[in-house]
Write a protein that holds these residues in place. Structure first.
Motif, short mmCIF file in Angstrom:
data_model
loop_
_atom_site.label_atom_id
_atom_site.label_comp_id
_atom_site.label_asym_id
_atom_site.label_seq_id
_atom_site.Cartn_x
_atom_site.Cartn_y
_atom_site.Cartn_z
N ASP A 45 0.83 -1.20 0.00
CA ASP A 45 0.00 0.00 0.00
C ASP A 45 0.87 1.25 0.00
O ASP A 45 1.87 1.34 0.73
N ASN A 46 0.48 2.21 -0.82
CA ASN A 46 1.12 3.52 -0.86
C ASN A 46 0.05 4.60 -0.75
O ASN A 46 -1.06 4.44 -1.27
N THR A 47 0.40 5.67 -0.07
CA THR A 47 -0.50 6.81 0.03
C THR A 47 -0.09 7.86 -1.00
O THR A 47 1.06 8.29 -1.02
N VAL A 48 -1.04 8.20 -1.86
CA VAL A 48 -0.81 9.19 -2.90
C VAL A 48 -1.60 10.45 -2.54
O VAL A 48 -2.80 10.38 -2.27
N SER A 49 -0.93 11.57 -2.52
CA SER A 49 -1.62 12.84 -2.26
C SER A 49 -1.33 13.81 -3.39
O SER A 49 -0.22 13.84 -3.94
N LEU A 50 -2.35 14.60 -3.73
CA LEU A 50 -2.24 15.57 -4.83
C LEU A 50 -2.89 16.87 -4.40
O LEU A 50 -4.03 16.88 -3.93
N HIS A 51 -2.15 17.97 -4.54
CA HIS A 51 -2.67 19.30 -4.23
C HIS A 51 -2.51 20.17 -5.48
O HIS A 51 -1.43 20.19 -6.09
N VAL A 52 -3.58 20.85 -5.85
CA VAL A 52 -3.52 21.75 -7.01
C VAL A 52 -4.04 23.12 -6.58
O VAL A 52 -4.92 23.24 -5.73
N TRP A 53 -3.45 24.15 -7.16
CA TRP A 53 -3.88 25.53 -6.93
C TRP A 53 -4.17 26.17 -8.29
O TRP A 53 -3.30 26.20 -9.17
N LEU A 54 -5.41 26.65 -8.46
CA LEU A 54 -5.79 27.34 -9.68
C LEU A 54 -6.05 28.81 -9.39
O LEU A 54 -6.46 29.16 -8.26
N PRO A 55 -5.83 29.70 -10.37
CA PRO A 55 -6.13 31.12 -10.16
C PRO A 55 -7.60 31.31 -9.74
O PRO A 55 -8.48 30.57 -10.17
N GLU A 56 -7.83 32.31 -8.90
CA GLU A 56 -9.18 32.54 -8.40
C GLU A 56 -10.18 32.75 -9.53
O GLU A 56 -11.33 32.31 -9.45
N GLU A 57 -9.75 33.39 -10.61
CA GLU A 57 -10.67 33.64 -11.71
C GLU A 57 -11.06 32.35 -12.44
O GLU A 57 -12.09 32.29 -13.13
N SER A 58 -10.24 31.30 -12.30
CA SER A 58 -10.57 30.02 -12.93
C SER A 58 -11.51 29.19 -12.07
O SER A 58 -12.14 28.25 -12.56
N GLY A 59 -11.55 29.50 -10.77
CA GLY A 59 -12.41 28.74 -9.87
C GLY A 59 -11.78 27.43 -9.45
O GLY A 59 -10.64 27.11 -9.80
N ALA A 60 -12.53 26.64 -8.68
CA ALA A 60 -12.06 25.33 -8.23
C ALA A 60 -12.00 24.35 -9.40
O ALA A 60 -12.70 24.52 -10.39
N PRO A 61 -11.14 23.34 -9.33
CA PRO A 61 -11.05 22.36 -10.43
C PRO A 61 -12.39 21.67 -10.66
O PRO A 61 -13.10 21.30 -9.73
N LYS A 62 -12.71 21.49 -11.93
CA LYS A 62 -13.94 20.78 -12.29
C LYS A 62 -13.73 19.27 -12.20
O LYS A 62 -14.63 18.52 -11.78
N SER A 63 -12.56 18.82 -12.57
CA SER A 63 -12.21 17.40 -12.44
C SER A 63 -10.69 17.27 -12.35
O SER A 63 -9.96 18.10 -12.91
N VAL A 64 -10.26 16.22 -11.67
CA VAL A 64 -8.82 15.93 -11.53
C VAL A 64 -8.62 14.45 -11.79
O VAL A 64 -9.29 13.60 -11.18
#
Length: 539
Positions: free
Chosen positions: A447-466
């Motif tokens: 087992d491995n723990t995978v973590s992913l953090h993304v930052w988008l510009p405020e004008e783009s809003g939150a990610p729609k899908s990852v």
């Protein structure tokens, strides 16, 4: 009982004692493994908003349950009172409950012992809250690694001396068995060198064990040291090794060759049972070849020491013994090459791993030196055929190369032959997106723990899908899609003008050792797809 039978009793008693020592070691529960730290909770250098409920260290193999320590201290070196550490998950996880911690920098230090006799220690830092004098945890980790490096270098130095003394003492004992009717000069050399070798062996084995025990039991009272030698497999093995070395002084008093031969076989047999050979998957085969390798090394090292000693004392005797030594050295070197190559193939799943570790680098240097020794040995034989005795310059060159080979062997037998798997961390900044990707502990088949953090510009809003996919570079299988789950916790890093989103998943996403490419696909609210890739590998 007649007078004729009396001398056989001490021989039988000594043989019985030595056999009992090895039998006790053989029957003791053994699961030798070179444990390495794979995962920590809290993670190293992490900044936590709240106090963690416990400290947890996970190793790749089970560790000794009755020895070692786990400590947590604050930034002023005050020890935090933790719950008694306990082993979980079959002995691979060491866990200790914590009281509520205030804001500050804390360091975790551990001293444990793996079941192949290697003391393992280390430390790392983590941060709780926002202490006013906060420092990056890497500062503390670097200081700890420097301290550990000095201790490790001292241990390596003593290990070299111990290994040299072991080969000298056992090698001379073997040559005293091989030479049927030694001259008075040769008998004197055997007696003198044997005493030197035995004294050096006793001293170095005691210092070598003391350094390992002292590192392991750091911070614990001396009264607790006894439990290490009685309640752990490795401690009992160390104790039995000391007993066998002491019995070597008794074995020297007997003129019967089988007593010396039995002592050599048992001592080198015990040495083969402690360390990497016993941790290998093909345990019996690797131990057998390691034992053969040690015997051949002892024959060569002990014989060369005797030849050098006699060369300075009696040149004619050096010529006579040199003829026997050259033949024995040729056979022992051939055995060394065959057994060494076989063990390398048994240890390494791929020969390419030779170029990825210090162990492989040292082994390469050792091979070059062995080739040089073969050339020197050939020149020695030619010189002896011509003049009747060996050349001093060639003997000295052979001795120097032998010392180098012994030193290398002593060091790399204490190193892991496989490349270490370490957690992978990736961070990339960009105007359209920031990305952080982590894999821990980054080991294949588990087992491995995978973590992913993304930052988008405020004008783009939150990610729609990852979407996160892992591609193997060594196999053309379909990519592995990671089932990411939204994590509502805030990442440690904040970037003004950007909106963050965090994801995590735990599972067997790395089914085999390979070089992997992580493909990260992020869709923003305007259906613009942003793609990032990063490569990492495990072994």
């Amino acid at each position: 009982m007649t007078l004729h039978t009396l001398p056989t009793l001490p021989k039988r008693m000594l043989a019985a004692v030595m056999l009992l020592v090895v039998l006790a070691l053989t029957l003791a529960p053994q699961a030798f493994a070179h444990a390495t730290l794979e995962k920590t909770v809290p993670a190293a250098n992490v900044k936590l908003a709240e106090s963690p409920p416990f400290v947890e260290l996970t190793f790749n193999e089970a560790v000794e349950p009755s020895a070692g320590s786990l400590e947590v201290v604050d930034s002023k070196s005050n020890k935090i009172k933790t719950e008694e550490p306990v082993l979980e998950n079959g002995g691979t996880t060491l866990k200790a409950g914590l009281p509520k911690l205030g804001d500050g920098v804390y360091s975790v230090s551990y001293h444990i012992i793996s079941e192949d006799g290697h003391p393992i220690s280390g430390s790392y830092a983590f941060v709780v809250g926002n202490p006013p004098d906060w420092k990056d945890g890497e500062t503390f980790a670097t200081q700890a690694s420097n301290s550990k490096g000095m201790q490790q270098n001292l241990l390596y130095a003593v290990r070299v001396l111990y290994y040299a003394a072991l080969l000298l003492a056992t090698g001379i004992a073997l040559w005293s068995v091989f030479i049927r009717r030694p001259s008075e000069s040769l008998q004197s050399a055997f007696k003198r060198l044997s005493l030197i070798g035995m004294r050096a062996l006793l001293l170095t084995v005691l210092v070598h064990i003391f350094l390992q025990v002292n590192e392991l039991m750091k911070g614990q009272p001396i009264s607790s040291w006894g439990s290490l030698f009685t309640n752990t497999t490795t401690g009992r093995a160390w104790l039995e090794l000391i007993i066998l070395v002491l019995l070597g002084f008794v074995a020297q008093r007997f003129k019967e060759r089988f007593v010396s031969l039995l002592w050599v076989v048992l001592l080198l047999g015990v040495e083969s049972l402690i360390g990497h050979p016993a941790a290998n998957d093909q345990k019996v085969l690797t131990i057998a070849f390691d034992f053969i390798h040690l015997i051949a090394s002892a024959v060569w090292a002990g014989g060369l020491a005797v030849l050098l000693y006699v060369w300075y004392a009696d040149r004619k005797e050096a010529g006579r013994f040199g003829a026997s030594f050259s033949q024995g050295a040729l056979i022992s070197l051939a055995v060394l090459v065959i057994s060494g190559v076989t063990m390398t193939l048994l240890f390494l799943p791929k020969l390419s791993y030779l170029w990825l570790t210090t162990w492989g680098g040292l082994l390469t240097v050792k091979v070059v030196l062995v080739v040089a020794v073969l050339v020197t040995g050939t020149l020695l034989r030619l010189r002896m055929k011509k003049n009747g005795f060996p050349a001093g310059s060639l003997l000295k060159a052979d001795a120097i190369m032998m010392a180098c080979i012994v030193a290398i062997a002593a060091v790399f037998t204490y190193m892991s032959p496989l490349p270490p798997n370490e957690p992978y961390n990736f961070h990339q900044m960009g105007e359209d997106m920031h990305v952080t990707f982590n894999v821990s502990p980054n080991v294949p088949g588990g087992d491995n723990t995978v973590s992913l953090h993304v930052w988008l510009p405020e004008e783009s809003g939150a990610p729609k899908s990852v979407i996160l996919r892992l591609h193997s570079d060594s196999r053309k299988d379909a990519p592995i899609d990671i089932p990411l789950v939204k994590d509502d916790s805030e990442p440690n890093d904040a970037f003004p003008g950007y909106i963050s989103a965090s994801y995590e998943a735990t599972g067997p996403f790395l089914p085999y050792a390979s070089k992997w490419t992580a493909e990260i696909r992020v869709m923003d609210q305007d259906d613009n797809e942003l793609v990032r890739e990063t490569a990492f590998r495990n072994y």
